[in-house]
Design a protein around this motif. Structure first.
Motif, PDB file in Angstrom:
ATOM      1  N   ASP A 109      29.428  64.748  25.342  1.00 50.63           N
ATOM      2  CA  ASP A 109      29.760  64.060  24.205  1.00 50.63           C
ATOM      3  C   ASP A 109      31.368  64.230  23.754  1.00 50.63           C
ATOM      4  OD1 ASP A 109      27.307  62.831  24.383  1.00 50.63           O
ATOM      5  OD2 ASP A 109      26.413  63.744  22.660  1.00 50.63           O
ATOM      6  N   GLU A 110      31.641  65.509  23.723  1.00 53.74           N
ATOM      7  CA  GLU A 110      32.894  65.835  23.293  1.00 53.74           C
ATOM      8  C   GLU A 110      34.015  65.351  24.258  1.00 53.74           C
ATOM      9  OE1 GLU A 110      33.561  69.654  21.269  1.00 53.74           O
ATOM     10  OE2 GLU A 110      35.420  69.604  21.599  1.00 53.74           O
ATOM     11  N   GLY A 111      33.799  65.448  25.492  1.00 58.27           N
ATOM     12  CA  GLY A 111      34.782  65.183  26.630  1.00 58.27           C
ATOM     13  C   GLY A 111      35.221  63.778  26.693  1.00 58.27           C
ATOM     14  N   LEU A 112      36.338  63.291  27.121  1.00 58.43           N
ATOM     15  CA  LEU A 112      36.848  61.992  27.172  1.00 58.43           C
ATOM     16  C   LEU A 112      36.776  61.509  28.405  1.00 58.43           C
ATOM     17  CD1 LEU A 112      39.476  62.221  24.098  1.00 58.43           C
ATOM     18  CD2 LEU A 112      37.291  61.098  23.936  1.00 58.43           C
ATOM     19  N   ILE A 113      37.250  62.351  29.440  1.00 56.72           N
ATOM     20  CA  ILE A 113      37.303  62.003  30.911  1.00 56.72           C
ATOM     21  C   ILE A 113      36.592  62.678  31.793  1.00 56.72           C
ATOM     22  CG2 ILE A 113      38.821  62.010  32.581  1.00 56.72           C
ATOM     23  CD1 ILE A 113      41.119  60.988  31.054  1.00 56.72           C
ATOM     24  N   ALA A 114      35.957  61.966  32.753  1.00 54.30           N
ATOM     25  CA  ALA A 114      35.052  62.832  33.650  1.00 54.30           C
ATOM     26  C   ALA A 114      35.634  62.791  34.992  1.00 54.30           C
ATOM     27  CB  ALA A 114      33.563  62.182  33.775  1.00 54.30           C
ATOM     28  N   HIS A 115      35.580  63.573  35.776  1.00 51.76           N
ATOM     29  CA  HIS A 115      36.155  63.660  37.098  1.00 51.76           C
ATOM     30  C   HIS A 115      34.947  63.306  38.089  1.00 51.76           C
ATOM     31  CE1 HIS A 115      39.967  65.225  35.392  1.00 51.76           C
ATOM     32  NE2 HIS A 115      40.241  64.605  36.322  1.00 51.76           N
ATOM     33  N   VAL A 116      34.849  62.305  38.907  1.00 55.91           N
ATOM     34  CA  VAL A 116      33.992  61.871  39.561  1.00 55.91           C
ATOM     35  C   VAL A 116      34.123  62.098  41.040  1.00 55.91           C
ATOM     36  CG1 VAL A 116      32.460  60.011  40.493  1.00 55.91           C
ATOM     37  CG2 VAL A 116      32.989  60.223  38.075  1.00 55.91           C
ATOM     38  N   GLY A 117      33.458  62.823  41.913  1.00 55.36           N
ATOM     39  CA  GLY A 117      33.663  62.837  43.188  1.00 55.36           C
ATOM     40  C   GLY A 117      32.768  62.317  44.082  1.00 55.36           C
ATOM     41  N   PHE A 118      33.217  61.607  45.149  1.00 52.42           N
ATOM     42  CA  PHE A 118      32.087  61.089  46.151  1.00 52.42           C
ATOM     43  C   PHE A 118      32.684  61.428  47.525  1.00 52.42           C
ATOM     44  CE2 PHE A 118      34.487  57.233  46.564  1.00 52.42           C
ATOM     45  CZ  PHE A 118      35.297  57.134  45.577  1.00 52.42           C
ATOM     46  N   VAL A 119      31.993  60.970  48.281  1.00 52.01           N
ATOM     47  CA  VAL A 119      32.719  61.076  49.837  1.00 52.01           C
ATOM     48  C   VAL A 119      32.886  59.735  50.542  1.00 52.01           C
ATOM     49  CG1 VAL A 119      31.763  61.878  52.094  1.00 52.01           C
ATOM     50  CG2 VAL A 119      30.977  63.167  50.022  1.00 52.01           C
ATOM     51  N   ARG A 120      33.979  59.572  51.099  1.00 53.87           N
ATOM     52  CA  ARG A 120      34.339  58.571  51.614  1.00 53.87           C
ATOM     53  C   ARG A 120      35.017  58.849  53.074  1.00 53.87           C
ATOM     54  NH1 ARG A 120      37.846  54.748  47.917  1.00 53.87           N
ATOM     55  NH2 ARG A 120      39.473  56.185  48.395  1.00 53.87           N
ATOM     56  N   ASP A 121      34.315  58.271  54.025  1.00 47.48           N
ATOM     57  CA  ASP A 121      34.816  58.407  55.460  1.00 47.48           C
ATOM     58  C   ASP A 121      34.897  59.850  55.729  1.00 47.48           C
ATOM     59  OD1 ASP A 121      35.390  55.686  55.758  1.00 47.48           O
ATOM     60  OD2 ASP A 121      37.232  55.942  55.145  1.00 47.48           O
ATOM     61  N   GLY A 122      33.853  60.574  55.204  1.00 47.24           N
ATOM     62  CA  GLY A 122      33.450  61.892  55.313  1.00 47.24           C
ATOM     63  C   GLY A 122      34.376  63.091  54.626  1.00 47.24           C
ATOM     64  N   LEU A 134      27.086  61.595  44.305  1.00 45.16           N
ATOM     65  CA  LEU A 134      28.224  61.834  43.623  1.00 45.16           C
ATOM     66  C   LEU A 134      28.113  63.247  42.711  1.00 45.16           C
ATOM     67  CD1 LEU A 134      27.703  61.209  40.039  1.00 45.16           C
ATOM     68  CD2 LEU A 134      27.925  58.816  40.830  1.00 45.16           C
ATOM     69  N   SER A 135      29.118  63.767  42.207  1.00 44.21           N
ATOM     70  CA  SER A 135      29.230  64.819  41.246  1.00 44.21           C
ATOM     71  C   SER A 135      30.238  64.429  40.238  1.00 44.21           C
ATOM     72  CB  SER A 135      29.733  65.974  41.997  1.00 44.21           C
ATOM     73  OG  SER A 135      29.963  67.139  41.208  1.00 44.21           O
ATOM     74  N   LEU A 136      29.937  64.827  39.148  1.00 47.10           N
ATOM     75  CA  LEU A 136      30.859  64.208  38.119  1.00 47.10           C
ATOM     76  C   LEU A 136      30.799  65.451  37.029  1.00 47.10           C
ATOM     77  CD1 LEU A 136      29.813  61.241  35.770  1.00 47.10           C
ATOM     78  CD2 LEU A 136      29.973  63.348  34.691  1.00 47.10           C
ATOM     79  N   ALA A 137      32.067  65.920  36.648  1.00 47.13           N
ATOM     80  CA  ALA A 137      32.481  67.179  35.960  1.00 47.13           C
ATOM     81  C   ALA A 137      33.351  66.836  34.683  1.00 47.13           C
ATOM     82  CB  ALA A 137      33.269  68.069  36.997  1.00 47.13           C
ATOM     83  N   VAL A 138      32.906  67.360  33.522  1.00 44.32           N
ATOM     84  CA  VAL A 138      33.507  67.392  32.420  1.00 44.32           C
ATOM     85  C   VAL A 138      33.979  68.694  32.051  1.00 44.32           C
ATOM     86  CG1 VAL A 138      33.332  66.563  29.884  1.00 44.32           C
ATOM     87  CG2 VAL A 138      32.549  65.075  31.743  1.00 44.32           C
TER      88      VAL A 138
END
Lengths: 228, 228
Positions: free
Chosen positions: B32-45, B81-85
């Motif tokens: 709730d306090e964060g403003l931006i999340a960093h989202v990770g996913f896998v593309r072409d390995g 996916l992985s999502l970090a704040v």
């Protein structure tokens, strides 16, 4: 190293290409101002994103972790990684939710970590990370020991493939919305410092050092002022 | 939903387990306090990490992007996916570089995105993201249109698997270093606002709205003050 970043399939900016910056200097500027990188890698087929400290020297980013860290051991094995640094400059509040956005400067790096070996090279990399967080600090602290170096895993990531995106300025509302009586504009955001908090074990009379007092915006800047 | 986060193989905190927080309330607070999340996913390995805006409602995080975004199309297909704040609270400056650190609160989520379909559900999700960035803003802006909704890809990520780490307090120097005449302590960091910048096209007399004037720290807080 060329002054321009090569555009590859994965660094080409498809959405809002007007926000792309292709100069290596822009990449360096974002990396140098950021304090935390978010590093993504693949473990058991699924992505993992973790926040890490880092530092940049020329066209290499250094990360360090414990030799006991699963993540760092995986990265030291040469697993592909992505590393993002984002500087948030403001909330862009348009007259419509859809056109609301953020002002930001972001860098996304693609590469692999290469383990840094050798005491001298590892020490140099730790200096880069330490100086990145607080310039001048390396000369103030107690020198790193050989035992400490042995327990640290240092990774070098070459800045071979990266993209930089920057959004600045006011909202871009639809023309038919401009006359609506709805406030629109930007709420600027920046990182701010407060007064340094001495360690409770600190002996009386040890002054706040140069690396801390000048952290905010260079010599002469007041602590507790604006962002870096 | 249980009030405690289940500990899984990938959410177990191996390094500094004393920093782990297992309450769902702690996860919600970081998100709730964060403003931006960093989202990770896998593309072409290979992993890709991107900064995104988001919002939370109960135990769901919503992300939105363009239907033309390669990343969002991949995520909408159910890719893991992985999502970090990460909230940065200070630089921890020990007497040695090795024990220097940061004070932070971070959340890392593991899951998959599920595309939100249906006009009502998509509108609700956009409201969540809008309200997350500036509470009260949804009621101020021009309503979102059906055409706009059609162009937005909304993802829901269930908060089923997540870890939270928090570091607070002073450095932890080696006992034999405590007597060294080296300053140690914490340099607090927080996000600060500056005076709102009205859009150049804004008609005179449109006041700064509630969502902006109270952004900093709730009603009554002065703008340009401390962090949120």
């Amino acid at each position: 190293m060329a002054r321009e970043l090569a555009v590859t399939e994965r660094t080409r900016v498809h959405r809002h290409p007007e926000r792309a910056q292709t100069g290596r200097a822009a990449l360096h500027a974002v990396l140098d101002e950021g304090l935390i990188a978010h590093v993504g890698f693949v473990r058991d087929g699924a992505p993992v994103v973790l926040p890490v400290a880092y530092g940049r020297d020329a066209d290499t980013v250094y990360l360090h972790g414990s030799t006991g860290s699963r993540a760092f051991r995986a990265l030291a094995g040469g697993a592909p990684l992505s590393l993002a640094v984002t500087l948030l400059d403001g909330l862009v509040l348009a007259r419509s939710a859809t056109h609301s956005s953020m002002n930001y400067r972001s860098a996304v790096v693609f590469g692999r970590g290469e383990e840094v070996t050798g005491e001298g090279a590892k020490r140099d990399a730790l200096r880069v990370v330490t100086e990145h967080l607080a310039p001048g600090r390396w000369a103030e602290v107690r020198p790193v020991t050989r035992k400490e170096l042995a327990g640290v895993l240092v990774l070098a990531v070459a800045l071979d493939e990266a993209s930089v995106k920057v959004r600045t300025g006011p909202p871009h509302d639809d023309p038919e919305d401009l006359g609506l009586p709805i406030w629109s504009g930007v709420l600027p955001l920046s990182l701010a410092t407060a007064r340094p908090v001495p360690d409770p074990t600190l002996a009386p009379g040890v002054p706040v050092p140069h690396s801390v007092s000048t952290w905010v915006a260079g010599p002469g800047a007041p602590l507790g002022g604006g962002g870096r």
